[in-house]
Design a protein around this motif. Sequence first.
Motif, mmCIF file in Angstrom:
data_model
loop_
_atom_site.group_PDB
_atom_site.id
_atom_site.type_symbol
_atom_site.label_atom_id
_atom_site.label_comp_id
_atom_site.label_asym_id
_atom_site.label_seq_id
_atom_site.Cartn_x
_atom_site.Cartn_y
_atom_site.Cartn_z
ATOM 1 N N GLY A 69 0.820 -1.213 0.000
ATOM 2 C CA GLY A 69 0.000 0.000 0.000
ATOM 3 C C GLY A 69 0.851 1.259 0.000
ATOM 4 O O GLY A 69 0.586 2.212 -0.731
ATOM 5 N N GLN A 70 1.903 1.269 0.803
ATOM 6 C CA GLN A 70 2.812 2.425 0.841
ATOM 7 C C GLN A 70 3.536 2.597 -0.485
ATOM 8 O O GLN A 70 3.693 3.711 -0.974
ATOM 9 C CB GLN A 70 3.847 2.257 1.952
ATOM 10 N N ARG A 72 2.502 1.588 -3.440
ATOM 11 C CA ARG A 72 1.526 2.073 -4.423
ATOM 12 C C ARG A 72 1.285 3.572 -4.251
ATOM 13 O O ARG A 72 1.240 4.305 -5.236
ATOM 14 C CB ARG A 72 0.189 1.325 -4.279
ATOM 15 N N GLU A 73 1.144 4.023 -3.025
ATOM 16 C CA GLU A 73 0.918 5.451 -2.771
ATOM 17 C C GLU A 73 2.082 6.289 -3.278
ATOM 18 O O GLU A 73 1.878 7.313 -3.921
ATOM 19 C CB GLU A 73 0.748 5.706 -1.276
ATOM 20 N N LYS A 74 3.294 5.878 -2.957
ATOM 21 C CA LYS A 74 4.496 6.613 -3.388
ATOM 22 C C LYS A 74 4.588 6.701 -4.905
ATOM 23 O O LYS A 74 5.038 7.696 -5.443
ATOM 24 C CB LYS A 74 5.759 5.928 -2.866
ATOM 25 N N ARG A 75 4.188 5.630 -5.594
ATOM 26 C CA ARG A 75 4.309 5.571 -7.050
ATOM 27 C C ARG A 75 3.040 6.016 -7.780
ATOM 28 O O ARG A 75 3.012 6.043 -8.998
ATOM 29 C CB ARG A 75 4.646 4.138 -7.491
ATOM 30 N N GLY A 76 1.982 6.329 -7.035
ATOM 31 C CA GLY A 76 0.733 6.772 -7.658
ATOM 32 C C GLY A 76 0.022 5.657 -8.409
ATOM 33 O O GLY A 76 -0.589 5.889 -9.446
ATOM 34 N N GLU A 78 -2.858 2.806 -8.670
ATOM 35 C CA GLU A 78 -4.175 2.483 -8.125
ATOM 36 C C GLU A 78 -4.217 1.043 -7.661
ATOM 37 O O GLU A 78 -3.533 0.181 -8.190
ATOM 38 C CB GLU A 78 -5.251 2.702 -9.189
ATOM 39 N N THR A 80 -6.157 -1.682 -4.256
ATOM 40 C CA THR A 80 -6.840 -1.755 -2.974
ATOM 41 C C THR A 80 -6.042 -2.631 -2.009
ATOM 42 O O THR A 80 -5.244 -3.468 -2.424
ATOM 43 C CB THR A 80 -8.244 -2.373 -3.129
ATOM 44 N N CYS A 81 -6.299 -2.427 -0.746
ATOM 45 C CA CYS A 81 -5.647 -3.236 0.282
ATOM 46 C C CYS A 81 -6.048 -4.697 0.152
ATOM 47 O O CYS A 81 -5.237 -5.590 0.387
ATOM 48 C CB CYS A 81 -6.017 -2.709 1.660
#
Length: 102
Positions: A69-70, A72-76, A78, A80-81
């Motif tokens: 999740g982290q 994915r967030e850093k790399r933008g 999409e 889901t958990c």
Amino acid sequence: GWSNGLFDCFGDCGSCCYASCCPACASGEIWEKGELSGDNEWSWWIGCCLYVAMVQHWGYCLYGYLYTGQLREKRGIEGTCTNDCCEWCFCPCCTMTRNLRE
């Protein structure tokens, strides 16, 4: 999206072998290169130790939830958990390889 598919593990046999034979080390490298703990000189060790502690005590599901999740967030990217947890539970080697190649 991800630059490498989940089942593209053998697109880079070196990464696949590294993720399979030493997942804690691969995790440390992903943690460091992904800057998941900021610009910290201990990033590799943090990633490695978190992998060992979490997988051994709580399983892949929690690790996938927090870790992928982290990333994915850093790399933008999409996602889901729920997907992250399922990928880690059913195909941890492929997931680690994809994250390493990202």
